[in-house]
Design an enzyme around this catalytic site. Structure first.
Site, short mmCIF file in Angstrom:
data_model
loop_
_atom_site.label_atom_id
_atom_site.label_comp_id
_atom_site.label_asym_id
_atom_site.label_seq_id
_atom_site.Cartn_x
_atom_site.Cartn_y
_atom_site.Cartn_z
N TYR A 178 -23.33 5.53 -60.35
CA TYR A 178 -23.61 4.83 -59.10
C TYR A 178 -22.49 3.84 -58.80
O TYR A 178 -22.29 2.86 -59.52
CB TYR A 178 -24.94 4.10 -59.16
CG TYR A 178 -26.16 4.99 -59.33
CD1 TYR A 178 -26.11 6.35 -59.02
CD2 TYR A 178 -27.36 4.47 -59.79
CE1 TYR A 178 -27.22 7.17 -59.18
CE2 TYR A 178 -28.48 5.28 -59.95
CZ TYR A 178 -28.40 6.62 -59.65
OH TYR A 178 -29.52 7.42 -59.80
N SER A 222 -36.85 9.58 -55.12
CA SER A 222 -36.92 9.98 -53.72
C SER A 222 -38.35 10.21 -53.24
O SER A 222 -38.64 11.21 -52.57
CB SER A 222 -36.09 11.25 -53.48
OG SER A 222 -35.73 11.36 -52.13
N PRO A 223 -39.30 9.29 -53.53
CA PRO A 223 -40.66 9.44 -53.01
C PRO A 223 -40.73 9.35 -51.49
O PRO A 223 -41.72 9.79 -50.89
CB PRO A 223 -41.42 8.28 -53.68
CG PRO A 223 -40.37 7.26 -53.97
CD PRO A 223 -39.14 8.05 -54.33
N LEU A 224 -39.68 8.80 -50.88
CA LEU A 224 -39.60 8.75 -49.41
C LEU A 224 -38.74 9.87 -48.85
O LEU A 224 -38.34 9.84 -47.68
CB LEU A 224 -39.05 7.39 -48.95
CG LEU A 224 -39.91 6.18 -49.32
CD1 LEU A 224 -39.25 4.89 -48.84
CD2 LEU A 224 -41.32 6.30 -48.75
N ALA A 225 -38.47 10.89 -49.70
CA ALA A 225 -37.71 12.07 -49.26
C ALA A 225 -36.40 11.68 -48.60
O ALA A 225 -36.07 12.12 -47.50
CB ALA A 225 -38.55 12.94 -48.33
N GLY A 262 -35.52 9.03 -47.18
CA GLY A 262 -35.67 8.30 -45.93
C GLY A 262 -36.49 8.99 -44.87
O GLY A 262 -36.92 8.35 -43.90
N LEU A 263 -36.75 10.28 -45.00
CA LEU A 263 -37.53 10.98 -43.98
C LEU A 263 -38.95 10.44 -43.86
O LEU A 263 -39.52 10.39 -42.76
CB LEU A 263 -37.58 12.48 -44.28
CG LEU A 263 -36.55 13.37 -43.60
CD1 LEU A 263 -36.74 14.81 -44.01
CD2 LEU A 263 -36.65 13.24 -42.08
N LEU A 264 -39.53 10.03 -44.99
CA LEU A 264 -40.92 9.59 -44.97
C LEU A 264 -41.06 8.10 -44.61
O LEU A 264 -42.10 7.50 -44.86
CB LEU A 264 -41.59 9.90 -46.30
CG LEU A 264 -41.77 11.40 -46.57
CD1 LEU A 264 -42.35 11.66 -47.95
CD2 LEU A 264 -42.66 12.04 -45.50
N GLY A 324 -40.39 7.50 -41.41
CA GLY A 324 -40.70 7.70 -40.00
C GLY A 324 -39.59 7.28 -39.06
O GLY A 324 -39.76 7.32 -37.84
#
Length: 343
Positions: free
Chosen positions: A55, A207-210, A212-214, A216
């Protein structure tokens, strides 16, 4: 915050963990701001911090090291090795003993600590013998430089093979796995999570928010700077995934929560998940995620999510997942041309 057992390590970790990928040149270049995020997470009860040598090429580890120096005993510190760290140098990467012994010393120096709680094999190196990798990691545990070892993005078959090698050779076992898991990416429910449970392996899902897709923030028919960007953000242009987001937003509204809170609560609702990584770029992102930390999803809303994305399935393709060599290199799945012409 109710702490959970990280597999059979005896280590207790928070259900939300702080991911440090966005600290440094990759995203947030303000060290002081990143340090404030770390301190806010610790103050909120998060005790697991996850970073990696790759990173921002070590900068993230340096930031984390500065942030936790005065609070080291209260932090479960996780980092990773194996991704390329030396440009074109083929020996500054992978799972060889040569590189592991060098990589851990570099990480310890950057993190300003004399031990790592969880040292993770970041990306499976097909060129390295898994037994050699495990033997080198075993030596690090015995030397006190590492407390436990884990994997990231490992297919279920490789998780099982590693456990067999450890049993046959009397080596340290991988005690954790870090797979991708979200409402949009549920394939690990089919194999990785059950296998991890069978072997007493903790799971720290990323990546539980995919990506950033999740949150919204990307909606159907609405372009943004990210959706116009290159291949790294291709997932934000995947219409299959965006269509699912459009079905999830009204569901979250119906149950009185934001899509972000729904997605995070879903990730930690699975009994096979130990902790889910938050990857905030700003203190506001962290605070928003933590505002929903106490949400627990009932069967009614989980059943509705199952109707939208069936268990054990992925919607579209996640760029950051592991691909076996044969899926990357066509030569490994095709007979040589001379054999085909002879036939």
């Amino acid at each position: 915050m109710h702490y959970r057992s990280l597999g059979r390590t005896g280590i207790k970790v928070s259900p939300y963990a702080l991911g440090a990928m966005n600290f440094g040149a990759m995203s947030n270049t303000d060290h002081d701001d990143s340090i404030r995020i770390v301190h806010a997470a610790l103050d909120a009860g998060i005790n697991l911090i996850d970073t990696a040598d790759v990173y921002s090429l070590g900068e993230s580890e340096e930031i984390v090291g500065k942030a936790i120096k005065a609070r080291r005993d209260n932090v479960v510190l996780a980092t990773k090795f194996s991704n390329p760290m030396g440009g074109d140098d083929p020996n500054r990467r992978g799972g060889s003993r040569r590189w592991i012994l060098a990589a851990v010393e570099n990480s310890l120096r950057r993190l300003q600590t004399d031990y790592i709680d969880l040292y993770q094999y970041h990306y499976l190196d097909a060129a390295s013998d898994l037994e050699e990798t495990l033997a080198a990691l075993t030596d690090l545990v015995q030397a006190g430089k590492v407390r436990a070892i884990g994997t990231s993005k490992f297919p279920a078959a490789e998780i099982v093979e590693a456990q067999w090698i450890s049993e046959r050779r009397g080596l340290q076992r991988f005690r954790s796995e870090q797979p991708t898991y979200s409402i949009l990416n549920r394939a690990v429910e089919r194999d990785v999570l059950p296998v991890a449970g069978r072997y007493g392996i903790g799971t720290i899902v990323y990546s539980p928010l995919a990506q950033g897709l999740l949150t919204g923030r990307v909606r159907k028919g609405r372009e943004s700077e990210l959706t116009r960007s290159g291949t790294y953000y291709a997932h934000l242009r995947d219409e299959r995934r965006i269509d699912i987001v459009e079905r999830l937003i009204p569901l979250a509204d119906e149950f009185g929560m934001s899509l972000t809170h729904l997605a995070m609560a879903f990730a930690i609702a699975h009994p096979g998940v130990t902790s889910a990584l938050l990857g905030p770029r700003t203190i506001e992102h962290l605070e928003d995620s933590l505002a929903g930390a106490e949400i627990e999803l009932g069967d009614d809303i989980l059943d509705r999510i199952d109707e939208i994305v069936p268990p054990g399935t992925d919607v579209g393709h996640l760029q950051m997942s592991y691909n076996p060599p044969a899926l990357v290199d066509p030569r490994l799945r095709r007979r040589p041309i001379e054999e085909r012409t002879a036939a």
